[in-house]
Design an enzyme around this catalytic site. Structure first.
Site, PDB file in Angstrom:
ATOM      1  CB  VAL A  46      -0.951   0.006   1.222  1.00 60.45           C
ATOM      2  CG1 VAL A  46      -1.748   1.310   1.291  1.00 60.45           C
ATOM      3  CG2 VAL A  46      -1.893  -1.188   1.175  1.00 60.45           C
ATOM      4  CB  CYS A  47       4.092   2.003   1.715  1.00 61.60           C
ATOM      5  SG  CYS A  47       3.680   1.393   3.372  1.00 61.60           S
ATOM      6  N   PRO A  48       3.751   2.264  -1.439  1.00 60.13           N
ATOM      7  CG  PRO A  48       4.347   0.569  -2.943  1.00 60.13           C
ATOM      8  CD  PRO A  48       4.056   0.831  -1.490  1.00 60.13           C
TER       9      PRO A  48
END
Length: 187
Positions: A46-48
């Site tokens: 999810v972070c990118p």
């Protein structure tokens, strides 16, 4: 106790920005509006998507006088490695703060002690280094950078127009409210 309305607490960290390692501390957030987005870890899922979305709004934020920072408990070296190896993260031009000591994550109350990772926290900091907005999401819930833009517009309006407040779903140019005895029970 809420951290809203408090100054950013002292910290020292290393960060990666545009191919260089830089030092950041609480003074870094003074003199301009800032957005600080914590995320759990580099090389994840999810972070990118969130960091790319933030990069897509970066020019708009810069035009508004806002500097952007992301932070995780990874090192600044890990940020560089991720930046150099990921097409998505390679687009990022804002500062990526490393927080391996977890001091910054603790200061902003987003450290998941058990995991040793930061929760997804978004903070809007005014030019005096005072936290004006905070939002914390569970690990699996990604954020939308366009909502950050809207919140900053409201925060800037309120700062520049003392005595006025922005109602729900306020957009730039919409009417605001002036709290008074006359409004009590009328909204």
């Amino acid at each position: 106790m809420s951290i809203i309305g408090t100054e950013v607490q002292p910290f020292n960290a290393k960060a990666f920005k545009n191919g260089d390692f830089i030092d950041v501390n609480e003074e870094t957030f003074k003199g301009q509006w800032s957005v600080l987005c914590f995320y759990p870890a580099d090389f994840t899922f999810v972070c990118p998507t969130e960091l790319e979305d933030l990069q897509n709004e970066y020019a708009t934020l810069k035009d508004m006088g806002v500097e952007v920072y992301s932070a995780s408990t990874d090192t600044h070296f890990t940020h560089k490695g991720w930046h150099d190896s990921s097409e998505t993260i390679g687009k990022i031009t804002y500062t990526m703060i490393g927080d391996p000591s977890q001091q910054l994550s603790r200061n902003f109350e987003v450290l998941n002690e058990e995991a040793g990772l930061a929760d997804r926290g978004t903070f809007i900091i005014d030019p005096d280094g005072v936290i004006q907005a905070a939002e914390i999401n569970a690990e699996g819930i990604g954020r939308d950078a366009s909502t950050v833009v809207k919140k900053i517009k409201a925060a800037q309006y309120v700062r520049n127009n003392p005595g006025e407040v922005c109602p729900a779903k306020w957009e730039e140019g919409d009417e605001t409210l002036t709290p008074s005895l006359d409004l009590v029970g009328k909204i």
